[in-house]
Design an enzyme around this catalytic site. Structure first.
Site, PDB file in Angstrom:
ATOM      1  N   ARG A 101     -37.198 -98.585  26.731  1.00 28.60           N
ATOM      2  CA  ARG A 101     -37.820 -98.580  25.275  1.00 28.60           C
ATOM      3  C   ARG A 101     -39.076 -97.572  25.893  1.00 28.60           C
ATOM      4  O   ARG A 101     -39.895 -98.422  26.332  1.00 28.60           O
ATOM      5  CB  ARG A 101     -37.924 -99.823  24.466  1.00 28.60           C
ATOM      6  CG  ARG A 101     -38.946 -99.566  23.287  1.00 28.60           C
ATOM      7  CD  ARG A 101     -38.926-100.735  22.605  1.00 28.60           C
ATOM      8  NE  ARG A 101     -37.538-100.671  21.591  1.00 28.60           N
ATOM      9  CZ  ARG A 101     -37.421-101.519  20.610  1.00 28.60           C
ATOM     10  NH1 ARG A 101     -38.364-102.077  20.137  1.00 28.60           N
ATOM     11  NH2 ARG A 101     -36.522-101.345  19.651  1.00 28.60           N
ATOM     12  N   HIS A 128     -33.162 -93.553  18.209  1.00 29.95           N
ATOM     13  CA  HIS A 128     -33.029 -95.093  18.499  1.00 29.95           C
ATOM     14  C   HIS A 128     -31.487 -95.176  18.234  1.00 29.95           C
ATOM     15  O   HIS A 128     -31.071 -95.408  17.229  1.00 29.95           O
ATOM     16  CB  HIS A 128     -33.809 -95.702  17.298  1.00 29.95           C
ATOM     17  CG  HIS A 128     -34.046 -96.965  17.477  1.00 29.95           C
ATOM     18  ND1 HIS A 128     -33.246 -97.795  18.776  1.00 29.95           N
ATOM     19  CD2 HIS A 128     -34.378 -98.027  16.920  1.00 29.95           C
ATOM     20  CE1 HIS A 128     -33.651 -98.777  18.644  1.00 29.95           C
ATOM     21  NE2 HIS A 128     -34.147 -99.396  17.484  1.00 29.95           N
ATOM     22  N   GLN A 131     -29.716 -98.467  17.316  1.00 30.08           N
ATOM     23  CA  GLN A 131     -29.870 -98.880  16.075  1.00 30.08           C
ATOM     24  C   GLN A 131     -29.003 -98.070  15.083  1.00 30.08           C
ATOM     25  O   GLN A 131     -28.251 -98.615  14.315  1.00 30.08           O
ATOM     26  CB  GLN A 131     -31.475 -98.503  15.553  1.00 30.08           C
ATOM     27  CG  GLN A 131     -31.669 -98.869  14.021  1.00 30.08           C
ATOM     28  CD  GLN A 131     -31.590-100.380  13.919  1.00 30.08           C
ATOM     29  OE1 GLN A 131     -32.228-101.133  14.736  1.00 30.08           O
ATOM     30  NE2 GLN A 131     -30.939-100.713  13.108  1.00 30.08           N
ATOM     31  N   ASP A 223     -37.202 -97.388   6.597  1.00 26.29           N
ATOM     32  CA  ASP A 223     -37.908 -98.239   8.061  1.00 26.29           C
ATOM     33  C   ASP A 223     -39.477 -98.112   7.722  1.00 26.29           C
ATOM     34  O   ASP A 223     -40.141 -97.473   6.629  1.00 26.29           O
ATOM     35  CB  ASP A 223     -37.648 -97.385   9.080  1.00 26.29           C
ATOM     36  CG  ASP A 223     -38.204 -97.862  10.341  1.00 26.29           C
ATOM     37  OD1 ASP A 223     -38.524 -98.809  10.544  1.00 26.29           O
ATOM     38  OD2 ASP A 223     -38.174 -96.812  11.373  1.00 26.29           O
ATOM     39  N   CYS A 263     -33.719-101.262   9.237  1.00 31.34           N
ATOM     40  CA  CYS A 263     -33.641-101.583  10.733  1.00 31.34           C
ATOM     41  C   CYS A 263     -34.342-102.758  11.444  1.00 31.34           C
ATOM     42  O   CYS A 263     -34.171-103.478  12.261  1.00 31.34           O
ATOM     43  CB  CYS A 263     -33.967-100.356  11.531  1.00 31.34           C
ATOM     44  SG  CYS A 263     -35.580 -99.718  11.377  1.00 31.34           S
ATOM     45  N   ARG A 291     -26.235-105.284  15.953  1.00 35.84           N
ATOM     46  CA  ARG A 291     -26.929-104.585  16.977  1.00 35.84           C
ATOM     47  C   ARG A 291     -26.184-105.396  18.208  1.00 35.84           C
ATOM     48  O   ARG A 291     -25.813-104.617  19.325  1.00 35.84           O
ATOM     49  CB  ARG A 291     -28.481-104.922  17.113  1.00 35.84           C
ATOM     50  CG  ARG A 291     -29.084-104.275  16.033  1.00 35.84           C
ATOM     51  CD  ARG A 291     -29.283-102.619  16.466  1.00 35.84           C
ATOM     52  NE  ARG A 291     -29.772-102.253  17.562  1.00 35.84           N
ATOM     53  CZ  ARG A 291     -31.085-102.318  17.910  1.00 35.84           C
ATOM     54  NH1 ARG A 291     -31.945-102.485  17.110  1.00 35.84           N
ATOM     55  NH2 ARG A 291     -31.294-102.051  19.459  1.00 35.84           N
TER      56      ARG A 291
HETATM   57  N1   CP Z   1     -34.693-102.460  15.238  1.00 35.86           N
HETATM   58  C1   CP Z   1     -35.187-102.967  16.457  1.00 35.86           C
HETATM   59  O1   CP Z   1     -35.009-101.938  17.235  1.00 35.86           O
HETATM   60  O2   CP Z   1     -35.908-103.803  16.295  1.00 35.86           O
HETATM   61  P1   CP Z   1     -36.918-104.362  17.592  1.00 35.86           P
HETATM   62  O3   CP Z   1     -38.208-103.137  17.575  1.00 35.86           O
HETATM   63  O4   CP Z   1     -37.328-105.744  17.151  1.00 35.86           O
HETATM   64  O5   CP Z   1     -36.137-104.360  18.835  1.00 35.86           O
HETATM   65  N1  NVA Z   2     -39.458 -96.739  13.545  1.00 39.90           N
HETATM   66  C1  NVA Z   2     -39.986 -98.026  14.297  1.00 39.90           C
HETATM   67  C2  NVA Z   2     -38.488 -98.629  14.599  1.00 39.90           C
HETATM   68  C3  NVA Z   2     -38.663 -99.775  15.088  1.00 39.90           C
HETATM   69  C4  NVA Z   2     -37.544-100.623  15.325  1.00 39.90           C
HETATM   70  C5  NVA Z   2     -40.578 -97.745  15.580  1.00 39.90           C
HETATM   71  O1  NVA Z   2     -40.514 -96.834  16.344  1.00 39.90           O
HETATM   72  O2  NVA Z   2     -41.775 -98.616  15.681  1.00 39.90           O
END
Ligand code: CP
Ligand code: NVA
Length: 304
Positions: A101, A128, A131, A223, A263, A291
């Site tokens: 990430r 993502h 997701q 989101d 999400c 997930r």
């Molecule tokens: N939706 C999602 O990826 O959640 P987190 O940021 O908590 O991993």
């Molecule tokens: N768009 C958000 C998604 C988090 C799961 C971010 O990138 O923070």
């Protein structure tokens, strides 16, 4: 499948369907898979916070008989303490796969290009994919099909939407998008998704109003307006996104039993009201649960 899962763009429709079929089997009979990754170790390189991604990958790996090591922002310091390519080569000697990430999508590409083990994108500024796989699996699970179904995405044209566009276009799920001006999804990805949709019959469109997007929608999706890494823009974004909240009034303009998806994490009172996210049409926690199941299928395919 390719070595890595960086983007759903690289998956064929057949591979996505194969992962969904495997996901449904794993979800129905989890104990049948509890030794499948025995002796394997997954690394989790996270530059940003996470609840669902981190916990579902760690638990998923454990449930498959393997082991997971979390490497947070202060541990290996991707690209700061040493070059990303050195990290990729070193970790390839210890691990069987990595979930990363990152802030920059290029970091995921650099890890994948220099590692001999699978790299799974656990969220970047651009995409993502895990997701989106869980999201489309959830729609498929709820409606038993994707073709002919319409998802309306209201809000920020961000990483979550970009991956959702690829996954929907490749599986036949239609997506209608409404964002404030200047917050549209990545234009190349939107164009690519429209091209991919020609093969599946999905209809991908950017609408001029949220009412147009939600008309006849089977699913409403949103989101956060301020993603991780954009915190400095929060005040401006709160103003720019005014009117793009999913509230009861907007939900009433979709199909009567339309599902509500997010999400998570949600910024309650911003992109979605408590009434809607806690209401009977919300499936956000089924979506979060999926997930785990989808990622177990992805790990089985890539790490076996
Ligand atoms: N939706 C999602 O990826 O959640 P987190 O940021 O908590 O991993
Ligand atoms: N768009 C958000 C998604 C988090 C799961 C971010 O990138 O923070």
């Amino acid at each position: 499948m390719n070595k890595d899962l960086i983007t759903i763009k690289d998956l064929t429709q057949r591979e996505i369907e194969g992962l969904f079929v495997l996901t449904a089997k794993i979800k129905a009979h989890p104990s049948a898979y509890n030794c499948k990754l025995k002796g394997k170790t997954l690394g989790l390189i996270f530059q940003k916070s996470s609840n669902r991604t981190r916990v579902s990958f760690e638990v998923g790996m454990y449930q498959l008989g393997g082991y997971a090591i979390y490497l947070g922002p202060d541990d290996i310091k991707l690209g700061v303490r040493e070059a990303t390519k050195d990290i990729a080569q070193t970790l390839s000697r210890y691990l069987d796969g990595i979930v990363a990430r990152t802030y920059s999508h290029q970091d995921i590409i650099d890890l994948a290009g220099n590692a001999t083990i699978p790299i799974i994108n656990g969220l970047s500024d651009l995409l993502h994919p895990c997701q989106a796989m869980a999201d489309v699996f959830t729609v498929r699970e709820k409606f038993k099909r994707l073709k002919g179904k319409k998802l309306a995405y209201i809000g920020d044209g961000n990483n979550v939407l970009n991956s959702l566009l690829y996954c929907a276009a490749k599986t036949g799920l239609s997506v209608s998008i409404a964002t404030p001006a200047g917050y549209e999804p990545n234009s190349d990805i939107l164009q690519e998704a429209k091209e991919m949709a020609k093969a599946t019959g999905a209809h991908i469109e950017l609408c001029s109003s949220k009412e147009e997007a939600v008309a006849d929608a089977d699913v409403l999706y949103t989101d956060v307006w301020t993603s991780m890494g954009q915190e400095a823009e929060r005040d401006k974004r709160l103003k720019d996104f005014e009117g793009f909240q999913i509230d009861a009034a907007l939900l009433s303009k979709a199909k009567p039993k339309a599902l509500v998806m997010h999400c998570l994490p949600a910024h309650r009172g911003e992109e979605i009201t408590d009434e809607v996210i806690d209401g009977p049409q919300s499936v956000v926690f089924d979506q979060a649960e999926n997930r785990l199941h989808v990622q177990k299928a992805i790990m089985l395919e890539l790490l076996k």
